[in-house]
Design a protein around this motif. Structure first.
Motif, PDB file in Angstrom:
ATOM      1  N   LYS A  31      -9.408  -6.223   5.311  1.00  0.00           N
ATOM      2  CA  LYS A  31      -9.825  -6.685   3.993  1.00  0.00           C
ATOM      3  C   LYS A  31     -11.324  -6.504   3.872  1.00  0.00           C
ATOM      4  CE  LYS A  31      -6.014  -9.905   3.472  1.00  0.00           C
ATOM      5  NZ  LYS A  31      -5.614 -11.289   3.214  1.00  0.00           N
ATOM      6  N   VAL A  32     -11.799  -6.305   2.647  1.00  0.00           N
ATOM      7  CA  VAL A  32     -13.204  -6.017   2.392  1.00  0.00           C
ATOM      8  C   VAL A  32     -13.781  -7.121   1.515  1.00  0.00           C
ATOM      9  CG1 VAL A  32     -14.810  -4.359   1.384  1.00  0.00           C
ATOM     10  CG2 VAL A  32     -12.745  -3.530   2.551  1.00  0.00           C
TER      11      VAL A  32
ATOM     12  N   THR B 140      -6.746  -3.970   1.718  1.00  0.00           N
ATOM     13  CA  THR B 140      -6.652  -2.505   1.760  1.00  0.00           C
ATOM     14  C   THR B 140      -5.232  -2.021   2.003  1.00  0.00           C
ATOM     15  OG1 THR B 140      -7.052  -2.334   4.137  1.00  0.00           O
ATOM     16  CG2 THR B 140      -9.003  -2.333   2.667  1.00  0.00           C
TER      17      THR B 140
ATOM     18  N   ASP C 219     -12.848   6.386   3.951  1.00  0.00           N
ATOM     19  CA  ASP C 219     -12.799   5.597   2.722  1.00  0.00           C
ATOM     20  C   ASP C 219     -11.617   4.633   2.732  1.00  0.00           C
ATOM     21  OD1 ASP C 219     -15.059   6.759   1.568  1.00  0.00           O
ATOM     22  OD2 ASP C 219     -13.888   8.394   0.689  1.00  0.00           O
ATOM     23  N   LEU C 220     -11.903   3.397   2.337  1.00  0.00           N
ATOM     24  CA  LEU C 220     -10.886   2.359   2.208  1.00  0.00           C
ATOM     25  C   LEU C 220     -10.662   2.088   0.724  1.00  0.00           C
ATOM     26  CD1 LEU C 220     -12.205  -0.145   4.908  1.00  0.00           C
ATOM     27  CD2 LEU C 220     -10.256   1.417   5.114  1.00  0.00           C
ATOM     28  N   SER C 221      -9.404   1.978   0.340  1.00  0.00           N
ATOM     29  CA  SER C 221      -9.054   1.775  -1.063  1.00  0.00           C
ATOM     30  C   SER C 221      -8.556   0.356  -1.310  1.00  0.00           C
ATOM     31  CB  SER C 221      -7.960   2.767  -1.476  1.00  0.00           C
ATOM     32  OG  SER C 221      -8.412   4.085  -1.314  1.00  0.00           O
ATOM     33  N   ALA C 222      -8.660  -0.069  -2.553  1.00  0.00           N
ATOM     34  CA  ALA C 222      -8.208  -1.399  -2.961  1.00  0.00           C
ATOM     35  C   ALA C 222      -6.688  -1.406  -3.142  1.00  0.00           C
ATOM     36  CB  ALA C 222      -8.887  -1.799  -4.261  1.00  0.00           C
TER      37      ALA C 222
ATOM     38  N   ALA D 158       0.831  -1.212   0.000  1.00  0.00           N
ATOM     39  CA  ALA D 158       0.000   0.000   0.000  1.00  0.00           C
ATOM     40  C   ALA D 158       0.863   1.258   0.000  1.00  0.00           C
ATOM     41  CB  ALA D 158      -0.923   0.005   1.214  1.00  0.00           C
TER      42      ALA D 158
ATOM     43  N   PRO E  57      -6.642   5.749   5.078  1.00  0.00           N
ATOM     44  CA  PRO E  57      -8.098   5.889   5.070  1.00  0.00           C
ATOM     45  C   PRO E  57      -8.476   7.291   5.561  1.00  0.00           C
ATOM     46  CG  PRO E  57      -7.458   3.795   6.037  1.00  0.00           C
ATOM     47  CD  PRO E  57      -6.204   4.586   5.848  1.00  0.00           C
TER      48      PRO E  57
ATOM     49  N   GLU F  72      -4.360  -7.343   8.476  1.00  0.00           N
ATOM     50  CA  GLU F  72      -4.742  -6.410   7.417  1.00  0.00           C
ATOM     51  C   GLU F  72      -6.263  -6.304   7.320  1.00  0.00           C
ATOM     52  OE1 GLU F  72      -4.050  -5.642   2.623  1.00  0.00           O
ATOM     53  OE2 GLU F  72      -3.381  -7.544   3.523  1.00  0.00           O
TER      54      GLU F  72
ATOM     55  N   ARG G  59     -11.682   3.636  -4.230  1.00  0.00           N
ATOM     56  CA  ARG G  59     -12.356   3.630  -2.933  1.00  0.00           C
ATOM     57  C   ARG G  59     -13.503   2.615  -2.998  1.00  0.00           C
ATOM     58  NH1 ARG G  59     -14.164   9.389  -1.914  1.00  0.00           N
ATOM     59  NH2 ARG G  59     -14.580   9.244  -4.129  1.00  0.00           N
TER      60      ARG G  59
END
Length: 157
Positions: A94-95, A50, A29-32, A12, A18, A92, A112
Motif C-alpha cells: 500500500k502507498v 496496489t 510503477d505501482l498502480s492504484a 487487482a 508492477p 498487500e 500509476r
C-alpha cells in the motif's frame, strides 16, 4: 536479474504487474487498485492499495518512492518516503500518499501512483565501544544539519 514471487490480489485482476516505465528505469510503477475515483484534497492523505503482495528474498528491501511528475506537477508525494517493505512482509503493498498541492487531485483506478525500487541491504552487527572518542575520527565529526553550507565548494586554495 532478481526473480521474485508476486501475488495478484482479487481487486487487482485487471491491473498490470508492477513494471518499469523504460528499460533502464530503476523503479517499477505501482498502480492504484481502488474501486472508483478518489479525490485527495490539499493536505489530505490516504493509504492506497496496489492489489499485490510480493516475496522479497532475505537481504533485500523494497522502497516505495514518489513519482517525480506527480510530485512536481500536483504536489502528490509518498508521505513516508521512501516507505520500506521488509523481506519478511507478505501483506498487500500500500502507498501512503498526501496531497501537498494547492488543488484537489483525483486518483483513478490503474493510475500509476508511486514506484517500487528493490535494493540489497546489509545486516548490522554492533560492536559497542566505551566512549564517543573510541569512534573513528573524521574531518566532519559532529558537524551536521547545514554544516557544509549551500554553495558549491571550490577545490582551489
Amino acid at each position: 536479474m532478481l526473480k521474485m514471487n508476486i501475488v495478484r490480489l482479487p481487486h487487482a485482476g485487471d491491473l498490470d504487474l508492477p513494471k518499469q516505465g523504460t528499460p533502464l528505469s530503476a523503479g517499477l510503477d505501482l498502480s492504484a487498485a481502488i474501486e472508483g475515483p478518489l479525490t485527495l484534497n490539499p493536505g489530505q492523505r490516504f493509504l492506497v492499495p496496489t492489489g499485490f503482495s510480493i516475496a522479497l528474498p532475505p537481504g533485500y528491501e523494497g522502497q516505495i518512492r514518489s513519482r517525480s511528475g506527480l510530485s512536481f506537477k500536483h504536489g502528490l508525494v509518498v508521505l513516508n518516503s521512501p516507505g520500506t517493505i521488509d523481506a519478511d512482509y507478505r501483506g498487500e503493498i500500500k502507498v501512503l500518499l498526501i496531497n501537498f498541492g494547492e488543488e484537489p487531485f483525483q486518483i483513478e483506478r490503474g493510475m500509476r501512483i508511486a514506484q517500487l525500487v528493490v535494493n540489497k541491504v546489509e545486516n548490522v552487527s554492533w560492536t559497542e565501544v566505551m566512549a564517543h572518542t573510541d569512534l573513528e575520527t573524521l574531518n566532519r565529526n559532529e558537524a551536521g544539519f547545514g554544516s557544509t553550507g549551500i554553495h558549491q565548494q571550490s577545490g582551489k586554495s
